[in-house]
Write a protein that holds these residues in place. Structure first.
Motif: not given
Length: 317
Positions: A69-75, A107-113, A131-136
């Motif tokens: 849905s989105r390939t870029s944006g602010v966390a 998701f390649g987001d190993t620090g997501s907890g 769905v995934h929320i990238f926070e960093e």
């Protein structure tokens, strides 16, 4: 092989405060929230802020009608994924691919907890859609592995670029504290520091590309508010050190905002807004809303909110 339920499972639990997906609290584009239509045109003379907003083209160019849905944006950036393996088929073949294959997302987001409710990694999900929320901030390489009863039948790879919010909002952050309290510890460097007991004096700063942060451990009381209409991004959140998070990651000392009437945040004619890390309390006798809206609400993220006492804390019409 058992059917895969792509919507709700322990790894990708669907509707939670941490992972809202496309739900009543985070509807995306649905029948109730159709985006831009003849009845809901978005950029109009009646809504000039959207028409003249310089961020609108950047916002629209960041959306992707394909499997991501989105390939870029602010966390924090919420991204919806749908397996192209399914989307590229049609008819009975599409249905078969959706129901009778196993889909594993990394998701390649190993620090997501981990999820506080299941203890499973937030970095993994099951199902044809996720769905995934990238926070960093960072560049994330996402891998989807597709299997059937014979083993792996294919993989899909995607990249999502997330901008660090302190970098993105540098020079465009407002930190709010109560009158008489000049302790702004934990505020991002360079933020405008404002002492105010009235949130109505703060809403003017919610311009596209701006961030408003309320101090953790402080409290405000307000009636319903009017906020600018724009295409974002806008973040309304918290600053300072959080203490004693619960299983959903909501801090005990989240800023407390008591709403006496109306709606704290009407989301009509707003796109790409984030409301996060705040504790809302109803003092209206069940007539107020925390968040409400009716038209042109797109890409809204409600994250780690504690909503207490409202008869309709999150309401759409």
């Amino acid at each position: 092989m058992a059917e895969v339920n792509p919507n709700v499972n322990e790894v990708n639990p669907g509707e939670t405060e941490e992972n809202p997906g496309e739900t009543e609290e985070n509807p995306g584009e649905t029948e109730e929230n159709p985006g831009e239509t003849e009845e809901n045109p978005g950029e109009t003379e009646e809504n000039p802020d959207l028409e003249e907003n310089p961020y609108l083209d950047d916002y629209n160019s960041s959306l992707n009608d394909g499997p991501v849905s989105r390939t870029s944006g602010v966390a924090p950036l919420a991204v919806h994924f749908f397996a192209d393996f399914v989307d590229s088929a049609s008819g009975a073949e599409r249905i078969d691919r959706y129901h009778h294959y196993d889909y594993t997302w990394n998701f390649g987001d190993t620090g997501s907890g981990i999820w506080g409710t299941s203890g499973r990694s937030k970095n993994m999900a099951k199902g044809a859609n996720a769905v995934h929320i990238f926070e960093e901030g960072g560049v994330y390489n996402i891998t989807l592995t597709i299997r059937n009863h014979s083993g792996i039948v294919g993989t899909e790879n995607y990249t999502v670029t997330v901008t660090d919010p302190d970098s993105f909002y540098n020079g465009n952050t407002v930190c709010v504290n109560r009158s008489g309290d000049n302790n702004f510890s934990g505020a991002p460097a360079g933020a405008l520091q404002i002492n105010s007991d009235s949130i109505s004096t703060i809403t003017q700063y919610a311009k596209a590309g701006n961030r408003i942060l309320f101090k953790r451990g402080s409290s405000w009381t307000t009636a319903g508010l009017d906020w600018p209409s724009n295409a974002g991004p806008v973040t309304i959140g918290a600053y300072g050190t959080g203490v004693n998070p619960d299983a959903l990651g909501i801090y005990e000392n989240a800023p407390r905002i008591t709403v006496t009437s109306g709606s704290f945040l009407p989301l009509g004619y707003k796109q790409d807004w984030r409301l996060m890390d705040i504790h809302f309390i109803d003092a209206s006798g069940y007539t107020a809303n925390c968040v409400s809206g009716s038209v042109n609400m797109q890409r809204q993220l409600l994250l780690r909110l504690k909503v207490e006492g409202f008869s309709s804390g999150i309401g759409w019409s």
